[in-house]
Design an enzyme around this catalytic site. Sequence first.
Site, PDB file in Angstrom:
ATOM      1  N   LYS A  22       0.833  -1.211   0.000  1.00 63.82           N
ATOM      2  CA  LYS A  22       0.000   0.000   0.000  1.00 63.82           C
ATOM      3  C   LYS A  22       0.861   1.253   0.000  1.00 63.82           C
ATOM      4  O   LYS A  22       0.607   2.198  -0.739  1.00 63.82           O
ATOM      5  CB  LYS A  22      -0.891  -0.008   1.256  1.00 63.82           C
ATOM      6  N   ASN A  23       1.892   1.244   0.852  1.00 59.52           N
ATOM      7  CA  ASN A  23       2.672   2.471   1.020  1.00 59.52           C
ATOM      8  C   ASN A  23       3.654   2.746  -0.120  1.00 59.52           C
ATOM      9  O   ASN A  23       4.388   3.733  -0.076  1.00 59.52           O
ATOM     10  CB  ASN A  23       3.369   2.482   2.388  1.00 59.52           C
ATOM     11  N   CYS A 116      -4.754   7.698   9.042  1.00 56.87           N
ATOM     12  CA  CYS A 116      -5.074   7.044  10.309  1.00 56.87           C
ATOM     13  C   CYS A 116      -4.895   8.020  11.461  1.00 56.87           C
ATOM     14  O   CYS A 116      -3.958   8.806  11.481  1.00 56.87           O
ATOM     15  CB  CYS A 116      -4.148   5.857  10.541  1.00 56.87           C
ATOM     16  N   ARG A 121       0.272  14.094  13.412  1.00 58.84           N
ATOM     17  CA  ARG A 121       0.727  13.899  12.036  1.00 58.84           C
ATOM     18  C   ARG A 121       0.826  15.189  11.224  1.00 58.84           C
ATOM     19  O   ARG A 121       0.231  15.325  10.157  1.00 58.84           O
ATOM     20  CB  ARG A 121      -0.144  12.864  11.313  1.00 58.84           C
ATOM     21  N   ASP A 307       4.449  -0.043  12.504  1.00 55.54           N
ATOM     22  CA  ASP A 307       3.273  -0.748  11.964  1.00 55.54           C
ATOM     23  C   ASP A 307       3.130  -2.168  12.518  1.00 55.54           C
ATOM     24  O   ASP A 307       2.095  -2.784  12.360  1.00 55.54           O
ATOM     25  CB  ASP A 307       3.382  -0.834  10.439  1.00 55.54           C
ATOM     26  N   ARG A 421      -9.051  -0.520   4.434  1.00 54.93           N
ATOM     27  CA  ARG A 421      -8.185   0.525   3.866  1.00 54.93           C
ATOM     28  C   ARG A 421      -6.836  -0.048   3.451  1.00 54.93           C
ATOM     29  O   ARG A 421      -6.197   0.460   2.541  1.00 54.93           O
ATOM     30  CB  ARG A 421      -7.916   1.628   4.906  1.00 54.93           C
TER      31      ARG A 421
END
Length: 445
Positions: A22-23, A116, A121, A307, A421
């Site tokens: 995903k990233n 998230c 952030r 993570d 997600r």
Amino acid sequence: MDAFVITGPTTLMGEVSISGAKNVALKAFVASLLTTDTVTLHNIPIIGDVLLMLDVLKHIGVEVEFINNTVTLRSPDSLIHTVSLEVGAKLRTSSLVVGPLLARTGMATIPNPGGCRIGARPIDRHILGLQKMGASITYDSTDGFFHVEAEKLHGADIIFDKNTHTGTETILLAAVLAEGKTTIQNAAEEIEVDDLINLLNMMGAKIQRKEKRVIEIEGVSSLHGTEYKILPDRNEEVTFAIAACLTDGSITVSSSTRSNLIHFYEVFSAVGGGIEEINETTTRYFRKFPISSIAIETRPHPGFMTDWQAPWAVLMTQANGISEIHETVFESRFSYVKELMRMGAVISFFDPKVSNPESFYNFRWHDQPEGYFQAIRIKGKTDLHNAYLAINDLRAGATLVLAAIAAKGVSYITGVQQIDRGYEAIDKRLSKLGANIKRINEGNI
Ligand code: EPU
């Protein structure tokens, strides 16, 4: 909204294939804005964040086709320079379009990025870097948008005071078409950053990682289209490795990338996890010894990734003794703890002694709100039992699913869209491994 109904305990056995990262996918889409040619990307996971990011690009004018796990993107000659609040605020990576939009239109208007809820952030490090490259940036608190302008960005020597993964990528995406050379010092080492660099170089960029934490970008006048397969998601592989050990099962993972998991393996083996190399890209995970306790600290790559700490906590509920997790990257990534405690886990919060917290923690320590703790102690081994659980961030979601699979009884988990997600069809893949998991409408609980 969907919910999961999970009946446990079950032992997970079988084979599973790891999805694309995903990233990387989200940033690779942004790279396509740097050319009017077609960019074709393979191994793209079908997940909520990918669909949201593709929406961001569609809104600014990009033609997108998503068939199976391949995305084809083409940016027309003229692009809209505003990312709408409606799509942009849902996703942190929406701010990455700034550099390419400046290169293409001289302007970019983006909403305060979302993502998230795992801390404040902010994007101050990204902003300082872009300003050094000649961007004029104002934040309008009356509309919640950053207004950015630059006729042409120029190269600059950018030194990040602390690690920033997407900050490094923001500068990469801005520097490839800037005038002259940009150097990023204290650049993020995450392998997802290197995959983006590979893609950009295939499009004609001139980027070199000179040293581990130094990246040099020689600006070029244009980029061209390409076809690229993004790397597998190491966070997903870690989730399945933990699931196998937690349930005393055996999960064989294809598209495995062992070389990206060296630090995880050190810790996983130390607590009793088993790793069997089947072939170059296939790995079997299982429990080799009774799970033992350990103290870990999250760090940017090549350390123990932030993570991984939430699923790790579930594993530690099954370890004999006291385990500790010290979160140093985000200031608020323990939202899952109270849910695990509902299932019988014995967990307490504490603040470890740190001699210089401002430089030690990756977030802005002096801005940390009152009442936040940076570490937890888990006392095990505890038999987990069923509960009604609510998810509020992606990795925490996967954590509660694992906990419910290991727990006795029927658990109900709401907020499943958070897992969707980042994990493609997690329920179907876990079912194939033997989990008793059903997706229902939340209203039916
Ligand atoms: N930070 C600032 N100012 C900045 C940038 C970062 O204070 O300008 C702080 C952040 O608030 C955080 C820390 O610095 O406390 C690290 O932030 P970083 O920029 O490195 O992380 P990120 O880019 O926000 C990405 C991934 C995360 C992953 C981290 C660590 C994406 C879209 N997100 O976040 O992934 O945990 O790097 O590698 O790439 C996820 O996949 O669920 C996820 C959250």
